[in-house]
Scaffold this motif. Structure first.
Motif, PDB file in Angstrom:
ATOM      1  N   PRO A   8      16.913   7.405   0.295  1.00 29.42           N
ATOM      2  CA  PRO A   8      15.777   7.165   1.181  1.00 29.42           C
ATOM      3  C   PRO A   8      14.688   8.189   0.964  1.00 29.42           C
ATOM      4  O   PRO A   8      14.960   9.341   0.622  1.00 29.42           O
ATOM      5  N   VAL A  28      11.929   5.020   4.255  1.00 29.74           N
ATOM      6  CA  VAL A  28      10.603   4.433   4.171  1.00 29.74           C
ATOM      7  C   VAL A  28      10.748   3.101   3.474  1.00 29.74           C
ATOM      8  O   VAL A  28      11.047   3.048   2.294  1.00 29.74           O
ATOM      9  N   GLY A  29      10.575   2.016   4.181  1.00 28.75           N
ATOM     10  CA  GLY A  29      10.748   0.708   3.580  1.00 28.75           C
ATOM     11  C   GLY A  29       9.740  -0.274   4.091  1.00 28.75           C
ATOM     12  O   GLY A  29       9.115  -0.073   5.123  1.00 28.75           O
ATOM     13  N   GLN A  56       8.983  -1.512   7.947  1.00 30.04           N
ATOM     14  CA  GLN A  56       9.387  -0.522   8.941  1.00 30.04           C
ATOM     15  C   GLN A  56       8.210  -0.207   9.852  1.00 30.04           C
ATOM     16  O   GLN A  56       7.096   0.013   9.381  1.00 30.04           O
ATOM     17  N   THR A 107       3.626   4.447   0.271  1.00 30.19           N
ATOM     18  CA  THR A 107       4.197   3.807   1.459  1.00 30.19           C
ATOM     19  C   THR A 107       5.223   2.753   1.056  1.00 30.19           C
ATOM     20  O   THR A 107       5.221   2.250  -0.071  1.00 30.19           O
ATOM     21  N   GLY A 108       6.099   2.421   1.984  1.00 29.85           N
ATOM     22  CA  GLY A 108       7.175   1.483   1.693  1.00 29.85           C
ATOM     23  C   GLY A 108       6.700   0.134   1.217  1.00 29.85           C
ATOM     24  O   GLY A 108       7.337  -0.496   0.370  1.00 29.85           O
ATOM     25  N   ASP A 109       5.571  -0.333   1.751  1.00 26.63           N
ATOM     26  CA  ASP A 109       5.035  -1.627   1.322  1.00 26.63           C
ATOM     27  C   ASP A 109       4.023  -1.473   0.184  1.00 26.63           C
ATOM     28  O   ASP A 109       3.366  -2.438  -0.207  1.00 26.63           O
TER      29      ASP A 109
END
Length: 343
Positions: free
Chosen positions: A167, A178-179, A182, A263-265
């Protein structure tokens, strides 16, 4: 008939019936998570099958004896690049035609790649079954008809069994995954939003910074530039050049970018200034998100901690290839100012 070992399926076509090849080629739909790989016949390159995989993924190696993609002649690097793009693009099912022409060594490479990429693998064995090597003889699942082969190709395929990535870490809030999807953390009490592109705390990751600062808008890039970047074979090259193109930052700004700075996205990325005096956050345009996702997948597949620089291997050993690609893609307009690609 066909046989399967785990998520590996072998379709045995002893008569070399054109039906099977035709059906396979028609099933090539990367946007739906399925690609068809056609091995290059009689290629002596050790990384040839990995290159064929990259080609099926829509990637193209730069030609020529002094190609900036020469580092992908390494078997390990080529298969790692193929695995990273497979994970990043969500490919779930890979079909390899004329698998009976593959050497045992290349079959072993293919199986090792499948373990990393976590996909369903179907091999078309288009000769007599008695020539099946031992590694494939262990496969057990069987498909006995054209109808079942068609049904296999019609299935959406399993969700990829992606590797267990470490993670990412938010420096201001401790350890946190961070996904994509989220919910964002609440900003600290009393925190004031900052203007677009203005730096927040120099060591925070992109998710934490995004709570306090609006990202600077991306610089527009012409469609021929984005198309050229989308076909680059190495994930780190594609990711780095895309960031340089939509931010006009120099390599120094990209050198310290960590996993947790994306960022996760993959909607924002944070770069770092000298001494962390200016660490701006940028919006990642839609066209660049798959490329940065590929770079991050590459970083995670080699088990780097989220605090390590994503592009460090590129900067330390392969910056000349990055510059060579930048120079051969004038539509990116990275040569002005020349400091963008300065070491």
């Amino acid at each position: 008939m066909a046989l399967v070992y785990g998520d590996v399926t072998i379709v045995v076509d002893e008569q070399d019936d054109l039906f099977y090849t035709r059906m396979a080629l028609q099933a090539h739909r990367p946007e739906e998570g399925r690609i068809i790989v056609q091995p290059t016949p009689a290629s002596g390159s050790p990384a040839a099958l990995a290159h064929d995989m990259l080609y099926a993924l829509g990637k193209r190696l730069a030609p020529g004896p002094n190609s900036p993609d020469i580092w992908l002649d390494s078997v390990k690097k080529a298969w790692l690049a193929a695995a990273a793009w497979t994970v990043a693009t969500g490919v779930r099912h890979v079909v390899v035609t004329r698998a009976h022409l593959l050497t045992v060594r290349r079959i072993d490479q293919l199986f090792a790649w499948r373990e990393v990429a976590g996909v369903q693998l179907t091999l078309l064995w288009q000769k007599a079954l008695r020539g099946l090597p031992l590694v494939l003889a262990r496969v057990e699942r069987r498909i006995s008809s054209r109808d079942k082969f068609e049904a296999l190709l019609a299935e959406p395929g399993p969700i990829p069994a992606c590797p267990s990535f470490p993670p990412a870490v938010l420096a201001t809030t401790g350890r946190a995954a961070v996904g994509a999807g989220q919910p964002p953390a609440r900003p600290p009490r009393g925190a004031q939003p900052t203007s677009p592109g203005r730096r927040a705390h120099p060591c925070t990751g992109a998710m934490a910074t995004a709570q306090l600062s609006q990202p600077a808008p991306a610089i527009n890039l012409a469609s021929d530039g984005t198309a050229a970047l989308a076909t680059l074979a190495h994930p780190l090259i594609a990711g780095a050049l895309s960031v340089l193109a939509f931010t006009r930052a120099g390599l120094g700004g990209l050198r310290l970018t960590r996993d947790l700075d994306i960022t996760g996205d993959v909607s924002a990325i944070k770069l770092h200034g000298v001494g962390h005096r200016n660490c701006p956050l940028y919006t990642v345009p839609a066209w660049a998100r798959p490329l940065l996702a590929g770079a991050r997948a590459h970083h995670r597949l080699v088990a780097h901690p989220p605090g390590n620089s994503v592009f460090a291997p590129l900067m330390l050993a392969e910056a000349r290839h990055l510059r060579a690609h930048g120079e051969r893609l004038p539509q990116l307009n990275l040569r002005q100012p020349g400091s963008l690609l300065a070491p």
